[in-house]
Design a protein around this motif. Structure first.
Motif, PDB file in Angstrom:
ATOM      1  N   VAL A 174      46.663  20.217 -78.393  1.00  0.00           N
ATOM      2  CA  VAL A 174      47.587  19.795 -77.344  1.00  0.00           C
ATOM      3  C   VAL A 174      48.190  21.025 -76.681  1.00  0.00           C
ATOM      4  O   VAL A 174      48.714  21.917 -77.353  1.00  0.00           O
ATOM      5  CB  VAL A 174      48.713  18.908 -77.914  1.00  0.00           C
ATOM      6  CG1 VAL A 174      49.707  18.537 -76.818  1.00  0.00           C
ATOM      7  CG2 VAL A 174      48.129  17.651 -78.557  1.00  0.00           C
ATOM      8  N   TYR A 176      51.126  22.054 -73.970  1.00  0.00           N
ATOM      9  CA  TYR A 176      52.278  21.598 -73.197  1.00  0.00           C
ATOM     10  C   TYR A 176      52.174  22.170 -71.781  1.00  0.00           C
ATOM     11  O   TYR A 176      52.085  23.382 -71.602  1.00  0.00           O
ATOM     12  CB  TYR A 176      53.578  22.057 -73.838  1.00  0.00           C
ATOM     13  CG  TYR A 176      53.917  21.362 -75.141  1.00  0.00           C
ATOM     14  CD1 TYR A 176      54.276  20.017 -75.161  1.00  0.00           C
ATOM     15  CD2 TYR A 176      53.890  22.050 -76.351  1.00  0.00           C
ATOM     16  CE1 TYR A 176      54.590  19.376 -76.354  1.00  0.00           C
ATOM     17  CE2 TYR A 176      54.203  21.422 -77.540  1.00  0.00           C
ATOM     18  CZ  TYR A 176      54.557  20.088 -77.539  1.00  0.00           C
ATOM     19  OH  TYR A 176      54.868  19.455 -78.713  1.00  0.00           O
ATOM     20  N   VAL A 187      51.140  16.809 -70.942  1.00  0.00           N
ATOM     21  CA  VAL A 187      50.353  17.460 -71.991  1.00  0.00           C
ATOM     22  C   VAL A 187      48.880  17.329 -71.636  1.00  0.00           C
ATOM     23  O   VAL A 187      48.457  16.359 -70.999  1.00  0.00           O
ATOM     24  CB  VAL A 187      50.602  16.842 -73.382  1.00  0.00           C
ATOM     25  CG1 VAL A 187      52.013  17.113 -73.862  1.00  0.00           C
ATOM     26  CG2 VAL A 187      50.308  15.344 -73.386  1.00  0.00           C
TER      27      VAL A 187
END
Length: 373
Positions: A174, A176, A187
């Protein structure tokens, strides 16, 4: 002439449960070698259901050092949790397709590592070298290079690894996505199941600016992070569910860890910054935090006026017991504090030239990085 008696294999009479108990007490390299003993041992060590019986034992910590008097000046290290003996793993990462000096560790989650691999080529206008993400398993030396995310070029954003072998052998990464004010706008999620990235716009009910450098926690299928505005924000790996969890009564500073399957929130006092409080998210459904423990820097380090992140750091909570690990002082002394007994133990000095991230490592015996649904 008498026939020679058949040679018995003593290990053949051992039950799987007993073998798992024995193997769980051995170094990572030894367990990996034992896959070659027989097909049954290889199947045992690699089997997902039997592998769950292996305790999530903390083996040690990866960390970094910088020294201008050596070449290369930057080096990766690993220390056993005991501070003694031959390291469980060697952080040379010689199995990756780039030199070890071009590997930067970003995150660790349940036995897998997320690395940034720098590649040959011209620097961009910001002075950054070309790079890509790699996810690897140091216990088996399996690795995979990830494709570029859609907005990765020229952007400096934090990336987190999300993986739970009890649920699936697939992992997620992931990123940000932030705007010019460092507020999270969404995301970008990589799935090893699909081999692709997907961009999801943030749907939290608050503006989110994450605490700089703070660890994120992957738990219950969600990635959790602490914001600057007294909240823990979480998102699932499909980008469909977005949660906001109020923090416990927060004073100056707070950060997340996990232990024994629950979120831990550490709180630094405002009126008395020498006090460190530990809270547990007792009920994940109702967002109920329960105070667990408070300790002072005077008890831990025999000094009161210490600054968190400058004079000491909390680097991990043991996954099986109430044990907190710190790095303290000029020599970056690795220490452990047992909450139940209120006892402090010095493990070893890591050296004044070492640096974070300090990544706790729990060995994982998976044959591949994505071997099933």
């Amino acid at each position: 002439m008498e026939a020679r008696p058949e040679r018995r294999n003593p290990a053949a009479s051992l039950s799987d449960d007993l073998l798992v108990e024995i193997l769980s007490r051995l170094p990572v390299r030894s367990v990996c070698r034992f896959k070659c003993v027989s097909r049954s041992w290889r199947k045992l060590i690699s089997d997902r259901d039997l592998r769950k019986k292996l305790p999530q034992t903390l083996a040690g910590f990866f960390y970094l050092s910088f020294n201008g008097e050596r070449c290369p000046y930057r080096a990766q290290h690993f220390t056993n949790v005991s501070g003694k003996g031959v390291p469980f793993v060697y952080p040379s990462f010689s199995f990756l397709p780039v030199p070890s000096s071009d590997v930067s560790l970003l995150d660790c989650c349940n036995g897998l590592l997320l690395c940034c691999c720098y590649q040959p080529g011209p620097h961009d206008p910001d002075g950054m070298r070309p790079s890509c993400y790699a996810v690897c398993n140091p216990a088996t030396e399996k690795w995979v290079i990830l494709p570029d995310s859609s907005r990765a070029i020229g952007k400096v954003r934090s990336a987190r690894l999300c993986f739970d072998p009890a649920i699936s052998s697939h992992f997620h990464v992931v990123e940000y996505v932030v705007d010019e004010g460092d507020y999270v706008t969404g995301v970008e999620i990589y799935s090893s199941r699909t081999g692709a990235w997907s961009l999801k716009e943030a749907e939290w009910n608050v503006e989110v600016s994450l605490c700089d450098g703070a660890r994120s926690v992957f738990l219950n299928g969600f990635l959790h992070g602490v914001t600057l505005l007294d909240a823990v924000v979480a998102v699932d790996m499909e980008g469909k569910t977005w949660r906001t969890i109020p923090t416990p009564p927060r004073e100056e500073f707070g950060f997340l860890h996990q232990a024994q399957g629950r979120l831990c929130f550490f709180n630094i006092g405002y009126d008395d910054s020498s006090k460190l409080s530990v809270w547990i998210l007792e009920d994940y459904g109702t967002n109920e935090w329960v105070w667990k423990h408070t300790v002072s820097t005077l008890q831990l380090f025999r000094q009161k006026n210490l600054r968190f992140e400058l004079d000491y750091k909390v680097i991990a909570v043991h996954p099986e017991c109430n044990l907190i690990f710190f790095v303290y002082g000029w020599e970056n002394t690795l220490m452990a504090y047992e909450m139940d007994r209120r006892e402090v133990r010095v493990i070893r000095n890591l050296g004044h030239d070492c640096w974070d991230p300090y990544l706790p490592y729990v060995p994982l015996f998976l044959e591949s990085l994505a071997d099933g649904p």
